[in-house]
Write an enzyme that holds these catalytic residues in place. Structure first.
Site, PDB file in Angstrom:
ATOM      1  N   HIS A 476     -19.865  21.033 -59.281  1.00  0.00           N
ATOM      2  CA  HIS A 476     -20.466  22.154 -58.559  1.00  0.00           C
ATOM      3  C   HIS A 476     -19.412  22.973 -57.807  1.00  0.00           C
ATOM      4  O   HIS A 476     -19.427  24.196 -57.846  1.00  0.00           O
ATOM      5  CB  HIS A 476     -21.555  21.668 -57.603  1.00  0.00           C
ATOM      6  N   HIS A 633     -29.272  25.527 -63.599  1.00  0.00           N
ATOM      7  CA  HIS A 633     -28.337  24.526 -63.084  1.00  0.00           C
ATOM      8  C   HIS A 633     -27.443  23.977 -64.192  1.00  0.00           C
ATOM      9  O   HIS A 633     -26.263  23.689 -63.964  1.00  0.00           O
ATOM     10  CB  HIS A 633     -29.065  23.372 -62.387  1.00  0.00           C
ATOM     11  N   ASP A 637     -23.381  23.760 -64.124  1.00  0.00           N
ATOM     12  CA  ASP A 637     -22.556  22.599 -64.485  1.00  0.00           C
ATOM     13  C   ASP A 637     -21.543  22.959 -65.578  1.00  0.00           C
ATOM     14  O   ASP A 637     -20.377  22.573 -65.504  1.00  0.00           O
ATOM     15  CB  ASP A 637     -23.438  21.456 -65.000  1.00  0.00           C
ATOM     16  N   HIS A 660     -22.901  17.138 -69.472  1.00  0.00           N
ATOM     17  CA  HIS A 660     -21.485  16.906 -69.179  1.00  0.00           C
ATOM     18  C   HIS A 660     -20.718  16.374 -70.397  1.00  0.00           C
ATOM     19  O   HIS A 660     -19.587  16.766 -70.629  1.00  0.00           O
ATOM     20  CB  HIS A 660     -21.341  15.923 -68.024  1.00  0.00           C
TER      21      HIS A 660
HETATM   22 ZN    ZN Z   1     -25.044  19.473 -61.560  1.00  0.00          ZN
END
Ligand code: ZN
Length: 687
Positions: A476, A633, A637, A660
């Site tokens: 973040h 969001h 990321d 991720h």
């Molecule tokens: Zn996040």
């Protein structure tokens, strides 16, 4: 171990002897005194650890004695003894620095416990002091502590100025203690037994000036006459009404001339902000500058090594004042406070420590007691700077190369780690060109660059490690740094980035508050020469990057109800678009996953306030900031993870349910593509 030395002060011989017997039996070395004056002499010659003092003693009274003892040795612990009816005085004594009081008649147990507690408190205080390399000095004014070159120079200047009779010009920012310096010059001089008359120039109007400072003033009102033999201090000279400044110059010129003639003796001290005399009438400044001695008081931010000593001193001072027993100061407090800009200087630091001591629980003073967000604002009291400052920054369209950027100043943010649940803070500091984004452990200082080769785990969050230091959940803050195009910055941190409200908004504000500074080096954005595909775009999860002239993401999210299918397309333009469209989107989690994470010891910091919790059929804890907040969001990321490339990437990303794991794989693939020998570009249509 050396025996602890205690002085018992009481005018009753049998009490002195009884206490001496009891305490000697307990292994203390005990000296006795019958009154305040002999106690003071003993404190000076014997350097005891503790004084047990009766409230009612002959000669100088108990409170007065207490003040003198604390003045002679601020680290000495004093326990007051009082008879019935003197409790009010005893309570008052604790306000003046007594550790505690015991009421006569007292039990032996209670006495010994109190003595042991007081000695422990002193030990803790001395240990804390040693840990920051601060040696207790005399009771010299706490405003002039410090061992930095600037502090020593100031201490010398004050002493030298006190010995002379010339005017003194004290120049420096607010909060440096110019009034204290003026007082000290007076107190150290041989004028100390004559008056110290202070004039607040901000409040001086024409009528008062005429009555008290002009040549026509009656002697009974003339400040020059009142200060005879002593010191006349003009505080905040720069605030004197402009019309009065030339008139003060006349008055002072006449005063100096008369002094030469008949030795009339008033020492003039003035204080103002700018050492060049900016804001002062030219004639007034020249007159003072030519006759007097200028003492420049260096701002606290340029003598940061002195900050721990001040913190120590103020903690002791306010712990006494508020009756808190603080035995330890978390080293992070020193580190963090030393990084702040302190525009209000020592006065501001003192206020901050006072607030923290008031809020602090007994025992250890930690960062959580400090209101760091407000302290981080470089202009306290001023309106927080909003987007306008950065909205005008050049965008990627400005050209193929951009200036590297760093922050203008260091700032601090405090919060909690999402996964570890522990209190964690974050300090951002500028770095020179080509340094990159670097994380550092707040306690050891060990560094780890925010580069793909240091990524260790990506399961729930992106974690960096170089073997010595591990830093979790960096995506973040990285996302905000990427969007504000901060190229070089040092991020000191506990072992996990603070989660804040689960979004990147606080990081944006932090960067805006620090301000951005362009540096003398360029950064070349990454341009793709081919499409890169991670995962299976037909089935997902997948992440695809295509060559483009600007950064954009098209994200498709698919979860079971209540989220369902969501899409968002984001095209980077300026930090403003990021801040409005992406930064506010918070971390989210499914109730079932959270339970599993909690069982695995993760997500311990997930509070209802720092993330969006999704249950079987609805969002449970908060109104959404956007209908597709979870999708946004995911983009947040991705932007953060991509910044592990170390510079902006111009490409069109298409993401299908990626996370991720895919983001990091993409960074690796792009890095590999960059490391391959140059492809033949002639046919690539200029790309
Ligand atoms: Zn996040």
């Amino acid at each position: 171990m050396k025996k602890k030395r205690i002085i018992v002060v009481d005018d009753e011989a049998n009490i002195r002897e009884t206490l001496k017997d009891i305490l000697t039996d307990e292994g203390y070395e005990v000296l006795t005194a019958v009154d305040g004056e002999s106690a003071l002499r003993l404190v000076q010659s014997e350097a005891p650890d503790l004084v047990l003092q009766d409230i009612w003693i002959p000669g100088i009274d108990g409170i007065q004695t207490l003040k003198l003892l604390k003045n002679a040795d601020p680290d000495i612990e004093v326990v007051m003894m009082s008879g019935h009816g003197a409790i009010d005085t005893a309570v008052k004594a604790t306000k003046f620095g007594a550790f505690d009081f015991i009421e006569k008649p007292f039990s032996m147990d209670h006495l010994l416990r109190t003595v042991a507690k007081a000695l422990k408190s002193r030990k803790g205080r001395l240990a804390r002091r040693r840990s920051v390399g601060f040696t207790p000095g005399s009771a010299a004014d706490r405003r002039f502590l410090g061992a930095s070159r600037a502090a020593k120079r100031l201490q010398r200047s004050i002493v030298t100025a006190a010995e002379k009779s010339r005017p003194v010009l004290l120049a420096g920012e607010e909060g440096l203690g110019k009034r204290y310096a003026a007082r000290m010059i007076h107190n150290l001089s041989d004028r100390r037994d004559h008056p110290f008359i202070e004039i607040n120039c901000a409040e001086l109007d024409e009528i008062q000036f005429e009555r008290t400072l002009s040549a026509a003033a009656l002697p009974a009102r003339s400040r020059f006459a009142l200060a005879e033999g002593g010191t006349l201090f003009f505080d905040s000279l720069h605030k004197l009404a402009p019309a009065l400044q030339p008139r003060l110059a006349e008055t002072l010129a006449a005063h100096f001339a008369q002094e030469d003639a008949d030795g009339d003796d008033v020492r003039i001290v003035v204080s103002f902000i700018d050492p060049t005399g900016k804001g002062l009438d030219e004639r007034l400044f020249t007159l003072l500058d030519e006759t007097g001695e200028l003492i420049r008081m260096v701002p606290l931010r340029r003598r940061k090594t002195d900050i721990p000593a001040f913190v120590e001193r103020f903690v002791d001072l306010f712990a006494d004042e508020y009756g808190k027993h603080i035995e330890k100061i978390d080293p992070q407090v020193f580190d963090t406070l030393s990084e702040l800009p302190w525009p209000g200087n020592i006065g501001q630091l003192q206020g901050a420590v006072e607030g923290a001591v008031q809020r602090c629980e007994e025992g250890e003073l930690t960062l959580t007691s400090f209101d760091l967000i407000s302290l981080s604002d470089p202009t306290p009291g001023a309106q927080p700077r909003r987007l306008s400052a950065v909205a005008g920054e050049p965008t990627q369209e400005a050209g193929p190369s951009l200036r590297q950027k760093t922050l203008k100043t260091s700032l601090v943010l405090c919060g909690q780690g999402l996964h570890s649940g522990t209190r964690t803070g974050l300090i951002l500091s500028p770095l020179p060109p080509d340094a990159g984004v670097v994380f550092a452990d707040i306690t050891t200082g060990a560094r780890v660059p925010a580069r793909i080769e240091y990524v260790r785990s990506t399961e729930y969050a992106t974690t960096l490690s170089n073997g010595h230091v591990t830093i979790k959940t960096i995506e973040h803050i990285m996302s905000a740094l990427s969007s504000y195009q901060v190229s070089n910055v040092l991020i000191k941190i506990g072992d996990e980035a603070p989660i804040m409200d689960g979004s990147a908004l606080d990081f944006c504000s932090l960067i805006e508050d620090a301000g951005l500074e362009e540096q003398d080096a360029l950064v070349e954005p990454i341009r793709l020469t081919e499409t890169i595909v991670v995962g299976d775009p037909a089935a997902g999860p997948a992440l695809v990057a295509e060559p483009a002239d600007a950064f954009s993401v098209d994200y498709t999210l698919e979860y079971p109800a209540p989220i369902g299918r969501q899409e968002h397309t984001y095209a980077f333009d300026t930090p403003t678009t990021y801040k409005e469209e992406i930064a506010p989107a918070r971390t989210f989690g499914f109730l079932d996953d959270i339970k599993a994470l909690n069982e695995a010891g993760l997500a311990a910091g997930g509070k209802l306030s720092n993330f969006v919790l999704i249950g079987a059929d609805r969002v449970l804890n908060t109104p959404l900031r956007y209908p597709n907040e979870p999708c946004r969001h995911k983009i947040l990321d991705l932007i953060g993870d991509l910044y592990l490339l170390g510079r902006p990437v111009l490409a069109k990303f298409t993401a299908i349910r990626s996370g991720h794991t895919q983001n990091i794989q993409m960074v690796k693939r792009i890095t590999m593509a960059l490391e391959r020998p140059e492809p033949i570009r002639a046919a690539a249509g200029g790309r």
